[in-house]
Design a protein around this motif. Sequence first.
Motif, PDB file in Angstrom:
ATOM      1  N   CYS A  16       3.797 -10.724   2.958  1.00 44.62           N
ATOM      2  CA  CYS A  16       3.408  -9.947   1.908  1.00 44.62           C
ATOM      3  C   CYS A  16       2.418 -10.379   1.255  1.00 44.62           C
ATOM      4  N   HIS A 123       8.759 -14.065  -5.812  1.00 47.79           N
ATOM      5  CA  HIS A 123       8.564 -12.957  -6.690  1.00 47.79           C
ATOM      6  C   HIS A 123       9.300 -13.093  -7.899  1.00 47.79           C
ATOM      7  N   GLU A 127      11.453  -8.060  -6.431  1.00 43.56           N
ATOM      8  CA  GLU A 127      10.977  -6.751  -6.199  1.00 43.56           C
ATOM      9  C   GLU A 127      12.058  -5.847  -5.660  1.00 43.56           C
TER      10      GLU A 127
HETATM   11 ZN   LIG Z   1       6.896 -10.920  -0.898  1.00 41.82          ZN
END
Ligand SMILES: [Zn+2]
Length: 257
Positions: A16, A123, A127
Amino acid sequence: MKRELSRSVAPARAGCAFVAAVLWLVAGPSGAEEHAHWTYEGEHGPAHWGEEKGFETCKLGQRQTPIDIIAARKAQLAPIAFAYKPSPATVVDNGHTIQVKLPPGNHITVGDKVFELVQFHFHRPSEEKVKGKAFAMDAHLVHQAADGKLAVVGVLLQPGAASTLVGEVWKTIPRGHGESLPGAITVDPSKLLPTDRAYYTFTGSLTTPPCSEGVTWFVLKTPVEVSKKQVATFAKRYPHNARPVQPLGDRGISESE
Ligand SMILES: [Zn+2]
């Protein structure tokens, strides 16, 4: 030459928050027309990622991640067999997140498919949402199969007891953007997992540019605890590094029983 290098580096470390950073570092400003700078806010924020050359999938993709997991269909799914072990790791602050890179030797098996763990990162807030609710943070464990296919295991993190693994990683964060010494710490990624590994699964994408699709997502249903202090430590570097949820479209979400 630079482009060839970009191509050779990206697939092996795809993940990512990593591909774009690698391309940026390797290609440098001369490659900016293809791999632009991106952020989580303002004129280079998520609403604009898809306007950059090379990032079109962020805007045009129909199966993007993250999503809000609202309605999942219970199904008899193969369990995720985790084969993680203590491994010498490198901690990276890549300008988008804190990432822990791992050498080969950790993998998951789902059905008859094996995915090697390449890196995990964090994160804040999470997310993924579950029925509209975001968690304090999440961890994404990014895996790649021999055929290049990616699978990400998402672990939801909520405030509670401190996580030993997270504490060790935070202690090793480089002072600025960049990497710790290779193998600076030994981490056992299994320490990031809940005891119950029931999961939601769906097809999706990388949650950062270039937002490439064809990624299999496994979001573990049981959250793991980190302390409020650990969340605050991450927030000092990255107060908000979560892409907004994307339309589900024609996708279904399955849920293991
Ligand atoms: Zn990620």
